[in-house]
Write an enzyme that holds these catalytic residues in place. Structure first.
Site, mmCIF file in Angstrom:
data_model
loop_
_atom_site.group_PDB
_atom_site.id
_atom_site.type_symbol
_atom_site.label_atom_id
_atom_site.label_comp_id
_atom_site.label_asym_id
_atom_site.label_seq_id
_atom_site.Cartn_x
_atom_site.Cartn_y
_atom_site.Cartn_z
ATOM 1 N N HIS A 1 2.829 -6.743 2.277
ATOM 2 C CA HIS A 1 1.816 -7.638 2.841
ATOM 3 C C HIS A 1 1.857 -8.963 2.069
ATOM 4 O O HIS A 1 1.922 -8.969 0.828
ATOM 5 C CB HIS A 1 0.409 -7.069 2.656
ATOM 6 C CG HIS A 1 0.111 -5.826 3.433
ATOM 7 N ND1 HIS A 1 -0.637 -5.833 4.588
ATOM 8 C CD2 HIS A 1 0.441 -4.527 3.208
ATOM 9 C CE1 HIS A 1 -0.761 -4.585 5.036
ATOM 10 N NE2 HIS A 1 -0.117 -3.774 4.216
ATOM 11 N N HIS B 1 6.541 -1.873 3.821
ATOM 12 C CA HIS B 1 6.198 -3.240 4.237
ATOM 13 C C HIS B 1 5.405 -3.913 3.137
ATOM 14 O O HIS B 1 4.496 -3.337 2.554
ATOM 15 C CB HIS B 1 5.403 -3.253 5.549
ATOM 16 C CG HIS B 1 4.242 -2.307 5.590
ATOM 17 N ND1 HIS B 1 4.404 -0.949 5.777
ATOM 18 C CD2 HIS B 1 2.911 -2.516 5.463
ATOM 19 C CE1 HIS B 1 3.221 -0.370 5.763
ATOM 20 N NE2 HIS B 1 2.291 -1.287 5.562
ATOM 21 N N VAL C 1 1.281 2.910 8.063
ATOM 22 C CA VAL C 1 2.577 2.906 8.757
ATOM 23 C C VAL C 1 3.639 3.340 7.748
ATOM 24 O O VAL C 1 3.801 2.701 6.695
ATOM 25 C CB VAL C 1 2.912 1.509 9.330
ATOM 26 C CG1 VAL C 1 4.276 1.534 10.018
ATOM 27 C CG2 VAL C 1 1.832 1.054 10.314
ATOM 28 N N ASN D 1 0.875 -1.168 0.000
ATOM 29 C CA ASN D 1 0.000 0.000 0.000
ATOM 30 C C ASN D 1 0.911 1.217 0.000
ATOM 31 O O ASN D 1 1.825 1.316 0.818
ATOM 32 C CB ASN D 1 -0.895 0.010 1.237
ATOM 33 C CG ASN D 1 -1.948 -1.089 1.192
ATOM 34 O OD1 ASN D 1 -2.434 -1.428 0.123
ATOM 35 N ND2 ASN D 1 -2.276 -1.642 2.342
HETATM 36 P P1 AMP Z 1 -0.684 -0.488 5.825
HETATM 37 O O1 AMP Z 1 -2.121 -0.113 6.110
HETATM 38 O O2 AMP Z 1 -0.434 -0.992 4.451
HETATM 39 O O3 AMP Z 1 0.255 0.633 6.234
HETATM 40 O O4 AMP Z 1 -0.376 -1.721 6.754
HETATM 41 C C1 AMP Z 1 -0.070 -1.614 8.102
HETATM 42 C C2 AMP Z 1 -0.418 -2.925 8.727
HETATM 43 O O5 AMP Z 1 0.219 -3.006 9.978
HETATM 44 C C3 AMP Z 1 -1.919 -3.107 8.975
HETATM 45 O O6 AMP Z 1 -2.380 -4.252 8.273
HETATM 46 C C4 AMP Z 1 -2.009 -3.289 10.494
HETATM 47 O O7 AMP Z 1 -2.980 -4.228 10.871
HETATM 48 C C5 AMP Z 1 -0.601 -3.738 10.838
HETATM 49 N N1 AMP Z 1 -0.156 -3.454 12.200
HETATM 50 C C6 AMP Z 1 -0.294 -2.289 12.876
HETATM 51 N N2 AMP Z 1 0.275 -2.386 14.085
HETATM 52 C C7 AMP Z 1 0.785 -3.640 14.175
HETATM 53 C C8 AMP Z 1 1.490 -4.361 15.189
HETATM 54 N N3 AMP Z 1 1.793 -3.791 16.377
HETATM 55 N N4 AMP Z 1 1.834 -5.649 14.937
HETATM 56 C C9 AMP Z 1 1.531 -6.223 13.751
HETATM 57 N N5 AMP Z 1 0.879 -5.598 12.760
HETATM 58 C C10 AMP Z 1 0.505 -4.326 12.966
#
Ligand code: AMP
Length: 116
Positions: A104, A102, A98, A89
């Protein structure tokens, strides 16, 4: 000076717990804590690149490595045969929350297209 570590940097530095499934010198992979599929992993480079928008030509081997790790993890998680999805994303409209690159890895169910 303010601590500007990203959430994922804190996980990589073991300041915040996570269900880590893979670690090497370039990346860490852990289970998403709000999984959108039976298998939902995040493959995260140790280097805190903010998003795909910030990726340069020099980062190409690292980005390739993230995909190779995702492919190995798909096999390890038993989703390789049925199929799986990998997603970056990038930016707010795509749902990035975030600011630390990353990848997915999602699988374990049939997925629709186009994504929501
Ligand atoms: P994005 O929305 O592409 O930035 O993905 C961020 C992802 O991080 C989301 O799918 C969240 O559910 C995941 N996420 C947020 N905090 C944590 C955490 N502490 N541990 C594992 N996954 C997380």
């Amino acid at each position: 000076m303010a601590d500007e570590k990203t959430l994922f940097q804190r996980i990589i530095d073991e300041e915040i717990p996570a269900d880590i499934v893979h670690e090497d010198e370039r990346c860490v992979a852990f289970r998403d804590n709000n999984p959108q599929a039976p298998v939902h992993l995040l493959v995260v480079p140790r280097e805190p690149i903010p998003s795909l928008e910030a990726v340069s030509e020099d980062d190409a081997p690292l980005v390739g490595h993230l995909f190779v790790v995702a492919r190995r993890l798909a096999e390890q998680e038993g989703i390789a045969e049925d199929g799986y999805r990998t997603v970056f994303n990038c930016g707010g409209a795509a749902g990035q929350t975030v600011d630390h690159l990353h990848l997915h890895l999602l699988g374990g169910r049939t997925m629709s297209w186009p994504p929501g």
